[in-house]
Design an enzyme around this catalytic site. Structure first.
Site, PDB file in Angstrom:
ATOM      1  N   MET A   1     -29.374   4.896  22.353  1.00 29.74           N
ATOM      2  CA  MET A   1     -30.137   5.873  21.734  1.00 29.74           C
ATOM      3  C   MET A   1     -31.619   5.533  22.083  1.00 29.74           C
ATOM      4  O   MET A   1     -31.940   4.309  21.926  1.00 29.74           O
ATOM      5  CB  MET A   1     -30.080   5.761  20.189  1.00 29.74           C
TER       6      MET A   1
ATOM      7  N   GLY B   1     -21.772   4.875  10.470  1.00 37.75           N
ATOM      8  CA  GLY B   1     -21.342   4.811   8.965  1.00 37.75           C
ATOM      9  C   GLY B   1     -21.686   6.196   8.361  1.00 37.75           C
ATOM     10  O   GLY B   1     -21.528   6.194   7.001  1.00 37.75           O
TER      11      GLY B   1
ATOM     12  N   PHE C   1     -26.549   7.506  14.135  1.00 35.46           N
ATOM     13  CA  PHE C   1     -26.119   6.499  13.116  1.00 35.46           C
ATOM     14  C   PHE C   1     -24.715   6.209  12.928  1.00 35.46           C
ATOM     15  O   PHE C   1     -23.899   7.075  12.950  1.00 35.46           O
ATOM     16  CB  PHE C   1     -26.812   6.829  11.705  1.00 35.46           C
TER      17      PHE C   1
ATOM     18  N   ASP D   1     -23.235   2.323  22.293  1.00 36.91           N
ATOM     19  CA  ASP D   1     -24.188   3.675  21.983  1.00 36.91           C
ATOM     20  C   ASP D   1     -25.332   3.402  22.418  1.00 36.91           C
ATOM     21  O   ASP D   1     -26.190   2.325  21.979  1.00 36.91           O
ATOM     22  CB  ASP D   1     -24.262   3.686  20.510  1.00 36.91           C
TER      23      ASP D   1
ATOM     24  N   ASP E   1     -15.822  10.494  17.847  1.00 36.51           N
ATOM     25  CA  ASP E   1     -16.799   9.383  17.586  1.00 36.51           C
ATOM     26  C   ASP E   1     -17.476   9.983  16.192  1.00 36.51           C
ATOM     27  O   ASP E   1     -18.226  11.025  16.215  1.00 36.51           O
ATOM     28  CB  ASP E   1     -17.750   9.391  18.716  1.00 36.51           C
ATOM     29  N   GLY E   2     -17.540   9.102  15.309  1.00 35.68           N
ATOM     30  CA  GLY E   2     -18.313   9.297  14.113  1.00 35.68           C
ATOM     31  C   GLY E   2     -17.262   9.279  12.773  1.00 35.68           C
ATOM     32  O   GLY E   2     -16.496  10.464  12.666  1.00 35.68           O
TER      33      GLY E   2
ATOM     34  N   GLY F   1     -16.891   2.528  14.357  1.00 37.70           N
ATOM     35  CA  GLY F   1     -17.765   1.259  14.324  1.00 37.70           C
ATOM     36  C   GLY F   1     -17.519   0.907  12.739  1.00 37.70           C
ATOM     37  O   GLY F   1     -17.099  -0.381  12.616  1.00 37.70           O
TER      38      GLY F   1
ATOM     39  N   MET G   1     -27.135   8.553  24.233  1.00 40.40           N
ATOM     40  CA  MET G   1     -27.582   9.569  23.197  1.00 40.40           C
ATOM     41  C   MET G   1     -29.179   9.715  23.944  1.00 40.40           C
ATOM     42  O   MET G   1     -30.068   9.080  22.868  1.00 40.40           O
ATOM     43  CB  MET G   1     -27.475   9.445  21.906  1.00 40.40           C
TER      44      MET G   1
ATOM     45  N   HIS H   1     -21.974   5.699  25.827  1.00 35.85           N
ATOM     46  CA  HIS H   1     -22.271   6.788  25.437  1.00 35.85           C
ATOM     47  C   HIS H   1     -23.824   7.049  25.212  1.00 35.85           C
ATOM     48  O   HIS H   1     -24.534   6.206  24.511  1.00 35.85           O
ATOM     49  CB  HIS H   1     -21.627   6.880  23.738  1.00 35.85           C
TER      50      HIS H   1
ATOM     51  N   HIS I   1     -17.129   0.771  23.165  1.00 36.70           N
ATOM     52  CA  HIS I   1     -17.779   1.736  22.987  1.00 36.70           C
ATOM     53  C   HIS I   1     -19.390   1.339  22.995  1.00 36.70           C
ATOM     54  O   HIS I   1     -19.599   0.423  21.764  1.00 36.70           O
ATOM     55  CB  HIS I   1     -17.571   2.836  21.788  1.00 36.70           C
TER      56      HIS I   1
ATOM     57  N   SER J   1     -17.109   0.626  18.146  1.00 35.68           N
ATOM     58  CA  SER J   1     -18.337   0.763  18.568  1.00 35.68           C
ATOM     59  C   SER J   1     -19.221  -0.544  18.244  1.00 35.68           C
ATOM     60  O   SER J   1     -19.331  -0.791  17.084  1.00 35.68           O
ATOM     61  CB  SER J   1     -19.140   1.881  17.737  1.00 35.68           C
TER      62      SER J   1
ATOM     63  N   MET K   1     -18.086  14.704  18.893  1.00 43.26           N
ATOM     64  CA  MET K   1     -18.894  14.111  17.849  1.00 43.26           C
ATOM     65  C   MET K   1     -18.404  14.513  16.513  1.00 43.26           C
ATOM     66  O   MET K   1     -18.508  15.881  16.492  1.00 43.26           O
ATOM     67  CB  MET K   1     -20.492  14.538  18.053  1.00 43.26           C
TER      68      MET K   1
HETATM   69  C1  DX5 Z   1     -23.183   7.849  16.255  1.00 41.80           C
HETATM   70  C2  DX5 Z   1     -22.443   6.859  17.285  1.00 41.80           C
HETATM   71  C3  DX5 Z   1     -21.078   6.100  17.185  1.00 41.80           C
HETATM   72  C4  DX5 Z   1     -21.292   5.455  15.659  1.00 41.80           C
HETATM   73  C5  DX5 Z   1     -19.875   5.450  15.054  1.00 41.80           C
HETATM   74  O1  DX5 Z   1     -24.272   8.344  16.749  1.00 41.80           O
HETATM   75  O2  DX5 Z   1     -22.208   7.451  18.486  1.00 41.80           O
HETATM   76  O3  DX5 Z   1     -20.703   5.660  18.195  1.00 41.80           O
HETATM   77  O4  DX5 Z   1     -21.338   3.951  16.118  1.00 41.80           O
HETATM   78  O5  DX5 Z   1     -20.014   4.829  13.992  1.00 41.80           O
HETATM   79  P1  DX5 Z   1     -18.886   4.895  12.712  1.00 41.80           P
HETATM   80  O6  DX5 Z   1     -17.690   4.740  13.312  1.00 41.80           O
HETATM   81  O7  DX5 Z   1     -19.382   4.062  11.763  1.00 41.80           O
HETATM   82  O8  DX5 Z   1     -19.355   6.322  12.185  1.00 41.80           O
HETATM   83 ZN    ZN Z   2     -20.857   6.891  20.085  1.00 38.11          ZN
END
Ligand code: DX5
Ligand code: ZN
Length: 224
Positions: free
Chosen positions: A37, A145, A143, A35, A175-176, A197, A68, A66, A33, A8, A137
């Site tokens: 938002m 981390g 976010f 993201d 993812d996450g 990520g 969001m 992705h 990937h 990510s 998810m």
């Molecule tokens: C969260 C995102 C993820 C995020 C994952 O809302 O959709 O793609 O970047 O990050 P990590 O792998 O750090 O949880």
């Molecule tokens: Zn994502």
């Protein structure tokens, strides 16, 4: 079964984006990937078209986008034109999901639906055969981390069993909070696209981390 790693870019260093994109180009990562938002569907704002276009300019691998955002159907053509290989919309953001999936295919991209942690996989029963991928998810979106939600494993296993009946080629992305500690369990449950990520970008060697996750998922998936 396919086993893909999709780092990510949200966790990249945006002041050195070209460097990080080139690092992923030369790694064993399969996809980028991306993201997006909007600060409405999720309580955070990431980036929009200028940054995605900058990634596209240097990336030599497919962009897995992705969304969001609320009303994602308004932006599908623009994301496809900006170079999205796959476009993921959230189940929770799409009252006319079938139509939105049709629009993604008409725009020439792979179509994926994401499910928030509380949304049961069974709600996809009547759309599953129209999808290229489902994104499960494993944190509440917004976010990087965050900590992995354990219930995700049983959702993936249930979804893989559903897909077996109607769409055996379906990709399941997770993812996450994904990293080395849960790669094998996720792959054994039936996930074949792992988004990571923090696990990748905070590692001493991101390329070695990608390679380790790739190898671990390969052996777990091949032993199903
Ligand atoms: C969260 C995102 C993820 C995020 C994952 O809302 O959709 O793609 O970047 O990050 P990590 O792998 O750090 O949880
Ligand atoms: Zn994502």
């Amino acid at each position: 079964m396919k086993h893909l790693i999709a780092p990510s870019v949200l966790s990249a260093d945006f002041a050195n984006l070209q460097r990080d994109v080139e690092m992923l180009n030369s790694s064993e990562a399969d996809w980028f990937h991306v993201d997006i938002m909007d600060g409405v569907f999720v309580p955070n704002i990431s980036f929009g078209f200028p940054v995605m276009e900058a990634i596209k300019k240097y990336a030599t691998k497919p962009l897995d986008v992705h969304l969001m955002i609320v009303e994602p159907e308004r932006y599908i053509e623009r994301f496809a034109a900006a170079g999205a290989y796959s476009i993921t919309v959230h189940y929770e953001a799409c009252p006319h999901l079938h139509k939105t999936i049709q629009s993604i295919h008409e725009a020439g991209a792979k179509a994926c639906v994401a499910l928030n942690p509380h949304t049961p996989v069974e709600l996809l029963t009547d759309i599953l055969s129209d999808l290229d991928m489902v994104l499960v998810m494993s944190v509440n979106p917004g976010f990087g981390g965050q900590q992995f939600i354990h219930n995700t494993l049983s959702k993936i296993a249930r979804l893989r069993a559903m897909a077996h009946q109607v769409n055996p080629e379906l990709l399941i992305e997770v993812d996450g909070g994904v990293g080395l500690h849960n790669t094998a369990a996720l792959s054994s449950a039936g996930a074949n696209v792992l988004v990571a990520g923090n696990a990748v970008f905070a590692a001493p060697s991101p390329k070695e981390m990608i390679s380790s996750m790739k190898n671990l998922s390969a052996s777990a998936i091949n032993s199903i």
